[in-house]
Structures are given as C-alpha cells and as structure tokens.
Design a protein around this motif. Structure first.
Motif, short mmCIF file in Angstrom:
data_model
loop_
_atom_site.label_atom_id
_atom_site.label_comp_id
_atom_site.label_asym_id
_atom_site.label_seq_id
_atom_site.Cartn_x
_atom_site.Cartn_y
_atom_site.Cartn_z
N MET A 1 -5.95 0.24 -0.40
CA MET A 1 -4.84 -0.55 0.07
C MET A 1 -4.89 -0.51 1.59
SD MET A 1 -1.98 -2.20 -0.55
CE MET A 1 -1.84 -1.95 -2.28
N MET A 2 -4.66 -1.67 2.19
CA MET A 2 -4.62 -1.72 3.65
C MET A 2 -3.26 -2.24 4.10
SD MET A 2 -7.16 -3.63 6.36
CE MET A 2 -8.57 -2.65 5.85
N PRO A 3 -2.47 -1.40 4.80
CA PRO A 3 -1.17 -1.87 5.28
C PRO A 3 -1.34 -2.94 6.35
CG PRO A 3 -1.60 0.37 6.06
CD PRO A 3 -2.72 -0.01 5.14
N MET A 4 -0.40 -3.85 6.35
CA MET A 4 -0.44 -4.99 7.27
C MET A 4 0.67 -4.87 8.32
SD MET A 4 -3.03 -6.27 5.97
CE MET A 4 -3.29 -7.89 6.63
N PRO A 5 0.65 -5.69 9.36
CA PRO A 5 1.69 -5.61 10.40
C PRO A 5 3.12 -5.71 9.86
CG PRO A 5 -0.12 -6.95 11.17
CD PRO A 5 -0.40 -6.66 9.71
N SER A 6 3.32 -6.45 8.80
CA SER A 6 4.67 -6.58 8.23
C SER A 6 5.16 -5.28 7.60
CB SER A 6 4.71 -7.71 7.19
OG SER A 6 3.83 -7.42 6.13
N ASP A 7 4.27 -4.30 7.40
CA ASP A 7 4.63 -3.00 6.82
C ASP A 7 4.95 -1.97 7.89
OD1 ASP A 7 4.00 -4.01 4.21
OD2 ASP A 7 1.87 -3.72 4.69
N ALA A 8 4.88 -2.36 9.16
CA ALA A 8 5.06 -1.43 10.28
C ALA A 8 6.52 -1.37 10.74
CB ALA A 8 4.17 -1.82 11.45
N ASN A 9 6.87 -0.20 11.29
CA ASN A 9 8.20 -0.04 11.89
C ASN A 9 8.14 -0.42 13.37
OD1 ASN A 9 7.13 2.19 13.33
ND2 ASN A 9 7.84 3.66 11.80
N GLY A 10 9.23 -0.22 14.09
CA GLY A 10 9.31 -0.60 15.50
C GLY A 10 8.35 0.15 16.40
#
Length: 125
Positions: free
Chosen positions: A1-10
């Motif tokens: 699984m590769m997290p994407m920018p939409s999965d990031a916090n501030g």
C-alpha cells in the motif's frame, strides 16, 4: 500500500488513523479465513507507532495469529515501510495486536469452526 498526499496531515506525515484503518483491513484477512465467514473487530489491544510514515513510502503489512478462542481470533500485525527508492531502506513503522470475533448474520458472536483433522498417512508397503 502506498499512502497518497490526501492521506497526510498538516505536517506532511500520514494520519495515524489512516494507518490504523489499513492495519485493521490487513489484520482481518487471517481471522476471516479461520472463521470461514463474517467477522468484526472487537478490540485494538495494542497499537504502537514507531516511526512516521511519509507520502510515497511503500507499506507492507504482515499478520500472524496469536490466539484462536471459541469465537475470536487475535492477530499481531507488523507494518514496514520501504523508503528512498534511490537507496532503499526498510524500517518497521507500526505494530499492533487486534482481536476479531466471528459473527452470524444478526451480528451475534458465533463459534469458530474447528479445523478438519489431518488425513492419516499410511506407510507404503
């Protein structure tokens, strides 16, 4: 699984809740097979974030069965991140223990099916 920018916090790190959801999904695979049907997460017994996860880290999830009860299965999940494609490094970023319960169509706990006995092997004559 590769997290994407939409999965990031501030801060640019991946939300812990996103990682927890992925661990729950990965952790449910073995209990669903063992229960031979529907299961539900009933407990997150332990959850340890060891290192931050970044956008584009490649995450791998490994689950092992810790315990099989009458209606429940407890698993241990370890999460590793592969980072820096130019000079790959793999690090453990998270580990957790979760318990799942086998449920019937009405959502009530049901017994875990007992494994079939191993076939007897007869020696060749």
């Amino acid at each position: 699984m590769m997290p994407m920018p939409s999965d990031a916090n501030g801060n640019g790190d991946i939300f812990g809740g996103w990682i927890m959801a992925q661990v729950d999904i990965a952790g449910a695979v073995l209990p669903a097979r063992i229960a031979k049907g529907r299961i539900a997460t009933v407990a997150v017994n332990q959850f340890i974030f060891k290192q931050a996860v970044s956008v584009s880290d490649l995450l791998s999830f490994y689950a092992t069965v810790e315990r099989i009860g009458n209606t429940s299965v407890t698993v241990h999940v370890e999460v590793y991140a592969e980072r820096n494609p130019a000079d790959p490094q793999t690090v453990k970023v998270t580990e957790a223990n979760l318990t799942y319960v086998a449920i019937d169509r009405a959502g009530r706990p049901r017994p875990i099916p007992k494994p079939a006995p191993a076939a007897a092997v007869t020696p060749a004559a």
